[in-house]
Scaffold this active site. Structure first.
Site, PDB file in Angstrom:
ATOM      1  CE  LYS A  29      -3.062   2.807   2.860  1.00  0.00           C
ATOM      2  NZ  LYS A  29      -3.855   2.932   4.093  1.00  0.00           N
ATOM      3  CG  ASP A  41      -8.541   2.430   2.330  1.00  0.00           C
ATOM      4  OD1 ASP A  41      -8.059   3.282   3.088  1.00  0.00           O
ATOM      5  OD2 ASP A  41      -9.758   2.330   2.080  1.00  0.00           O
TER       6      ASP A  41
END
Length: 209
Positions: free
Chosen positions: A121, A140
């Site tokens: 990420k 997320d």
């Protein structure tokens, strides 16, 4: 509609709704962004943005973090949760960057994920937001949830979601699209009570079809 057609519709409609597809973390240089993203793990961006001004005043750059001990950093980030681990990762990442990369954050996901506490990420976000290369920021909950609801994938595994989106999204749109999914997830496609009647993607959403 095919998955690619759904993805294309989502890209265009969310671009119209959220013209500025930007990260909500406030950071004015690449290393500060890396720190902010590390702090955001299991913590809200809003909380991180409250914490970082004092943190960056005390440790203004990578060299300052590299010269610090984790215990020096901990008091400034306590409210972000898991602060001991995060402080350790931030300090060790700064030292590694100074020692092995001359103080410059590498430009590939593979190299970046060598840094302590840096997962895909963070690496994808830095690649997209800093270096302007394709980045698919999927670790997320909003991105994973909405991608599944739209039928773009059928997995909650972040890496598999990333691979699915890479195959469907135009590279130039992928980074901003993922930021827009976060905004959309907070605004409309919420986890518990999505506002489906007001959703610009209702006609292409597998959850509604």
């Amino acid at each position: 509609m095919t998955k690619k057609q759904i993805a294309a519709a989502a890209v265009e409609r969310l671009k119209e709704r959220y013209p500025e597809g930007i990260c909500s973390l406030v950071a004015d240089d690449p290393f500060r962004l890396l720190v902010a993203v590390r702090l955001s793990a299991q913590c809200t961006d809003a909380r991180v943005n409250l914490v970082t001004p004092a943190l960056f005043e005390r440790f203004p750059d990578m060299a300052a973090f590299a010269a610090a001990e984790p215990a020096d950093v901990e008091p400034y980030i306590r409210s972000c949760g898991f602060y001991k681990m995060k402080a350790q990762d931030i300090v060790m990442a700064a030292r590694m960057l100074m020692d092995e990369y001359g103080g410059v954050i590498p430009q590939t996901v593979e190299e970046m994920t060598r840094l302590p506490g840096v997962g895909r990420k963070t690496a994808n976000l830095i690649c997209g937001d800093v270096y302007g290369v394709e980045g698919v920021v999927v670790a997320d909950t909003h991105c994973i949830r909405i991608s599944n609801r739209l039928g773009l994938c059928e997995t909650k595994d972040p890496y598999k979601v990333e691979l699915a989106l890479r195959a469907l999204l135009p590279p130039a749109e992928s980074n901003d699209f993922c930021h827009r999914l976060v905004l959309f997830g907070r605004d409309v496609c919420t986890a518990r009570s999505p506002k489906c009647d007001a959703c610009p993607l209702a006609d292409v959403c597998r959850r509604r079809l």
